[in-house]
Design a protein around this motif. Structure first.
Motif, short mmCIF file in Angstrom:
data_model
loop_
_atom_site.label_atom_id
_atom_site.label_comp_id
_atom_site.label_asym_id
_atom_site.label_seq_id
_atom_site.Cartn_x
_atom_site.Cartn_y
_atom_site.Cartn_z
N VAL A 76 0.85 -1.20 0.00
CA VAL A 76 0.00 0.00 0.00
C VAL A 76 0.88 1.25 0.00
O VAL A 76 0.65 2.19 -0.77
N LYS A 77 1.91 1.25 0.84
CA LYS A 77 2.80 2.42 0.90
C LYS A 77 3.52 2.62 -0.44
O LYS A 77 3.67 3.75 -0.92
N TYR A 80 1.42 4.33 -3.10
CA TYR A 80 1.35 5.80 -3.00
C TYR A 80 2.68 6.45 -3.36
O TYR A 80 2.72 7.51 -3.97
N LYS A 81 3.75 5.78 -2.99
CA LYS A 81 5.07 6.30 -3.32
C LYS A 81 5.26 6.37 -4.84
O LYS A 81 5.92 7.28 -5.36
N LYS A 84 0.34 6.38 -7.22
CA LYS A 84 -0.96 5.74 -7.41
C LYS A 84 -1.18 5.25 -8.84
O LYS A 84 -2.09 5.72 -9.54
N LYS A 92 -3.88 -2.79 -4.72
CA LYS A 92 -3.75 -1.97 -3.51
C LYS A 92 -4.97 -2.15 -2.62
O LYS A 92 -4.87 -2.29 -1.40
N GLU A 93 -6.15 -2.20 -3.23
CA GLU A 93 -7.38 -2.37 -2.46
C GLU A 93 -7.40 -3.73 -1.76
O GLU A 93 -7.79 -3.84 -0.59
N GLN A 96 -4.86 -3.55 1.13
CA GLN A 96 -5.33 -2.74 2.26
C GLN A 96 -6.47 -3.45 3.00
O GLN A 96 -6.55 -3.41 4.23
N GLU A 100 -6.47 -4.43 6.95
CA GLU A 100 -7.57 -3.98 7.82
C GLU A 100 -8.28 -5.18 8.46
O GLU A 100 -8.56 -5.19 9.65
N ARG A 127 -16.78 -6.11 2.39
CA ARG A 127 -15.48 -5.63 1.90
C ARG A 127 -14.60 -6.82 1.47
O ARG A 127 -13.84 -6.73 0.51
N ILE B 69 -12.52 5.32 3.38
CA ILE B 69 -11.21 4.66 3.52
C ILE B 69 -10.29 5.11 2.38
O ILE B 69 -9.13 5.48 2.61
N SER B 70 -10.82 5.10 1.16
CA SER B 70 -10.00 5.49 0.01
C SER B 70 -9.57 6.95 0.11
O SER B 70 -8.40 7.29 -0.10
N THR B 73 -7.12 7.71 3.04
CA THR B 73 -5.80 7.12 2.72
C THR B 73 -5.11 7.94 1.63
O THR B 73 -3.91 8.22 1.72
N ASP B 74 -5.88 8.35 0.62
CA ASP B 74 -5.31 9.18 -0.45
C ASP B 74 -4.75 10.49 0.09
O ASP B 74 -3.70 10.96 -0.34
N LEU B 78 0.89 8.72 2.58
CA LEU B 78 1.41 7.59 3.37
C LEU B 78 2.93 7.47 3.41
O LEU B 78 3.48 7.20 4.48
N PRO B 79 3.63 7.66 2.26
CA PRO B 79 5.08 7.51 2.36
C PRO B 79 5.69 8.48 3.37
O PRO B 79 6.64 8.13 4.08
N PRO B 85 -3.04 3.61 7.99
CA PRO B 85 -4.30 4.01 8.63
C PRO B 85 -5.21 2.79 8.79
O PRO B 85 -5.21 1.90 7.94
#
Lengths: 165, 108
Positions: A76-77, A80-81, A84, A92-93, A96, A100, A127, B69-70, B73-74, B78-79, B85
């Motif tokens: 997930v990290k 984002y790095k 996206k 990613k979903e 995550q 969770e 979910r 959540i999306s 998180t967006d 996060l980095p 989260p």
């Protein structure tokens, strides 16, 4: 139907079995079962690549909850790095949701002070179902297979990741 | 719980909350959070989101909570945040029944 699908169906059954006043035991088992549904979906997929069928059960038992969570959190990290990338959104979903759900499972299994509602249990089951659908869409993609490899062998040296534009 | 200062990222987290609250009002009443270690010992942000009672149907609740959540998180970067989260949800009436101080409305 696969074992993972059966578990997801059982989670739904547990969340809805007690009529208007669900027992905490039923709701807690429902959430825990939903987590195990996703856990088994991923490890069954991973060990399915092993060509010697009789080894798969043993291999499946080597998967570690904490290590899989770390792999998911790292994924997930890294998503984002990397800004996206759209091609990796569904994975990613899934990652995550796994992370969770594992926390929810820990709460459901061990925290007697936490009060579950049916709506909340159903939310995590739903979910999980979405993660199943996403996984079915992306399961053959390179990123998904790399993710499974990392989940299987979290201590493998990282390889240079080739992200599609 | 003692939280190391290098872990605390309150301005970043509060900014994400403000942004998402503005987007999701009136479905989301308020959001609280705490920073703690998860069961593996990793630092994490635990969000407690109180939803309007109007978010009562199963489908609607899933739609709103998934989007929350999306979006949070967006927004968190996060980095830079360095923590995962995690999210928990209740409706107003569920919170009224449980009367849990950790879930009480934030004081101004």
């Amino acid at each position: 139907m696969s074992f993972a699908q059966d578990l997801l169906e059982q989670a739904e059954h547990l969340a809805n079995r007690d009529g208007a006043n669900p027992k905490q035991a039923s709701l807690r088992r429902a959430v825990s079962t939903a987590y195990y549904a996703l856990f088994h979906l991923l490890i069954d997929e991973a060990v399915g690549h092993w060509s010697v069928a009789r080894h798969r059960g043993r291999l499946a038992r080597t998967f570690d909850h904490g290590s899989m969570k770390r792999v998911c959190d790292d994924y997930v990290k890294s998503f984002y790095k990397a800004g996206k990338p759209a091609s990796e959104l569904l994975l990613k979903e899934v990652a995550q949701t796994f992370s969770e759900l594992q926390l929810r499972r820990h709460t459901a299994d061990y925290d007697n002070s936490y009060v579950w509602t049916r709506a909340l249990a159903q939310e995590w089951i739903d979910r999980t179902g979405i993660a199943f659908t996403y996984w079915d869409t992306i399961r053959t993609q390179d990123e998904s297979q790399d993710f499974l490899l990392s989940s299987s062998f979290p201590d493998l040296p990282a390889h240079k990741k080739t992200r599609r534009p | 719980m003692f939280v190391p200062t290098e872990v605390r990222k309150d301005p970043q987290i509060n900014a994400a909350i403000r942004t998402v609250l503005a987007e999701e009002s009136p479905w989301v009443r308020y959001i609280r959070y705490s920073i703690d270690q998860d069961w593996t010992g990793e630092w994490a942000v635990f969000f407690r989101v109180v939803l309007s009672d109007e978010v009562s149907s199963r489908t609607r609740r899933l739609e709103i909570t998934s989007r929350l959540i999306s979006r949070i998180t967006d927004e968190l970067d996060l980095p830079n945040l360095g923590m995962m989260p995690h999210f928990d949800f209740r409706t107003e009436s569920e919170q009224a029944e449980l009367n849990d101080p950790d879930w009480a409305p934030p004081t101004a």
